[in-house]
Design a protein around this motif. Structure first.
Motif, mmCIF file in Angstrom:
data_model
loop_
_atom_site.group_PDB
_atom_site.id
_atom_site.type_symbol
_atom_site.label_atom_id
_atom_site.label_comp_id
_atom_site.label_asym_id
_atom_site.label_seq_id
_atom_site.Cartn_x
_atom_site.Cartn_y
_atom_site.Cartn_z
ATOM 1 N N GLY A 92 0.797 -1.228 0.000
ATOM 2 C CA GLY A 92 0.000 0.000 0.000
ATOM 3 C C GLY A 92 0.825 1.272 0.000
ATOM 4 N N ILE A 93 0.108 2.379 0.072
ATOM 5 C CA ILE A 93 0.697 3.714 0.086
ATOM 6 C C ILE A 93 0.070 4.490 1.227
ATOM 7 C CG2 ILE A 93 1.017 5.875 -1.199
ATOM 8 C CD1 ILE A 93 0.700 4.280 -3.767
ATOM 9 N N VAL A 94 0.877 5.216 1.964
ATOM 10 C CA VAL A 94 0.368 6.075 3.042
ATOM 11 C C VAL A 94 -0.120 7.382 2.440
ATOM 12 C CG1 VAL A 94 0.940 7.294 5.163
ATOM 13 C CG2 VAL A 94 1.930 5.040 4.721
ATOM 14 N N GLY A 95 -1.369 7.728 2.750
ATOM 15 C CA GLY A 95 -1.925 8.990 2.277
ATOM 16 C C GLY A 95 -1.882 10.015 3.396
ATOM 17 N N GLY B 196 -5.253 13.051 13.697
ATOM 18 C CA GLY B 196 -4.275 11.988 13.864
ATOM 19 C C GLY B 196 -4.727 10.644 13.331
ATOM 20 N N VAL B 197 -5.573 10.646 12.295
ATOM 21 C CA VAL B 197 -6.058 9.409 11.678
ATOM 22 C C VAL B 197 -5.180 9.092 10.462
ATOM 23 C CG1 VAL B 197 -7.995 8.274 10.529
ATOM 24 C CG2 VAL B 197 -8.419 9.854 12.431
ATOM 25 N N ALA B 198 -4.559 7.944 10.487
ATOM 26 C CA ALA B 198 -3.715 7.533 9.364
ATOM 27 C C ALA B 198 -4.594 7.027 8.224
ATOM 28 C CB ALA B 198 -2.747 6.448 9.802
ATOM 29 N N ILE B 199 -4.187 7.297 7.011
ATOM 30 C CA ILE B 199 -4.911 6.814 5.826
ATOM 31 C C ILE B 199 -3.946 5.999 4.967
ATOM 32 C CG2 ILE B 199 -6.092 7.469 3.703
ATOM 33 C CD1 ILE B 199 -7.241 9.853 5.119
ATOM 34 N N ILE B 200 -4.377 4.784 4.626
ATOM 35 C CA ILE B 200 -3.569 3.889 3.792
ATOM 36 C C ILE B 200 -4.387 3.508 2.564
ATOM 37 C CG2 ILE B 200 -2.454 1.624 3.651
ATOM 38 C CD1 ILE B 200 -1.900 1.836 6.652
#
Length: 270
Positions: free
Chosen positions: A171-174, A252-256
């Motif tokens: 995946g890719i971190v958004g 602080g919500v990570a998106i992948i």
């Protein structure tokens, strides 16, 4: 092991082997002149035609008659090997592939497949052995023996890091992804139902442990950010709107981003 006439090709299991790449060509035990000459000839064939590191050898003393033949031909007598049984030193390897306790089982499985291993040692930072999972044990994570409330709950829970998730999904971190390498006890919530059903299901768990998995559903993206989920995984190569990325960074919500569909992504995460 292959045979040609009365010769045998034996790999470097002999105790006196020159190197792990040496192939010893040996005739029968208590060899006569034919066996010795055949071994010498076949070893030369392997070297000249196949480019192998082959060497003639024998498992018994060379007779006086055979010695006369070799001396007359100007050929050295084969190496004498008294024992061709494999030992630990001849079959062990120093370039051992290992895995760490925090690697995902998927990465360990892929390593096994790449190198045709049936098991792989798990070691800590000091190289101490912690366990030796077999490929059959990893398969049980995909195919549990039975399905009940306990196994369903276990399928939701994942102890890993966001970095491991990114690697498992290719995946890719958004946007931003705080504490990417931190190991956590996470809970997967796959948003395949209605908005309200997804909300009720997600509210059963602490927001700091929530990993919401969904596709091109902007309302679920907004819900995950609103709830302050640990991570939002968007499947199918879809992307979050710029407004969602801004809100996610603030909370602080990570998106992948996952290149796979929702079902495949969920299976890889488990």
């Amino acid at each position: 092991m292959r045979t040609s006439d009365n010769t045998i090709r034996i790999s470097s299991s002999a105790r006196q082997a020159v190197s792990t790449d040496t192939i010893h060509v040996i005739g029968h035990r208590n060899p006569d002149t034919d066996a010795i000459c055949s071994a010498i000839g076949y070893a030369a064939f392997l070297r000249d035609v196949h480019g192998m590191k082959a060497e003639a050898a024998c498992c018994g003393e060379v007779s006086v008659r055979t010695n006369w033949v070799l001396q007359t031909a100007g050929v050295s007598a084969p190496k004498l090997l008294l024992d061709v049984r494999p030992t630990a030193s001849t079959i062990c390897r120093r370039d051992v592939f290992t895995a760490s306790p925090h690697q995902t089982f998927l990465s360990v499985y892929r390593m096994m497949m790449d190198h045709n291993f049936r098991s792989i040692p798990i070691v800590d930072a000091e190289g101490r052995l912690l366990g030796l999972p077999a490929i059959q044990e990893l398969a049980q994570l995909f195919l549990p023996a039975q399905t009940n409330e306990k196994t369903v709950a276990a399928n939701r829970e994942v102890r890993t890091s966001l970095l491991n998730i990114v690697n498992a999904l290719d995946g890719i971190v958004g946007g931003t992804a705080p504490e990417l390498e931190a190991i956590q006890d996470l809970v997967l919530v796959v948003a395949a139902s209605s908005m309200e059903t997804t909300r009720k299901r997600a509210q059963q768990f602490p927001a700091s442990r929530l990993v919401v998995v969904t596709g091109d559903r902007p309302e679920i993206h907004e819900l995950a950010v609103e709830m302050g989920a640990r991570c939002l995984i968007i499947t199918g190569k879809f992307k979050a709107a710029s407004s969602i990325l801004t809100q996610a960074a603030e909370k602080g919500v990570a998106i992948i981003y996952s290149p796979y569909d929702t079902a495949s992504t969920s299976q890889l995460l488990r």
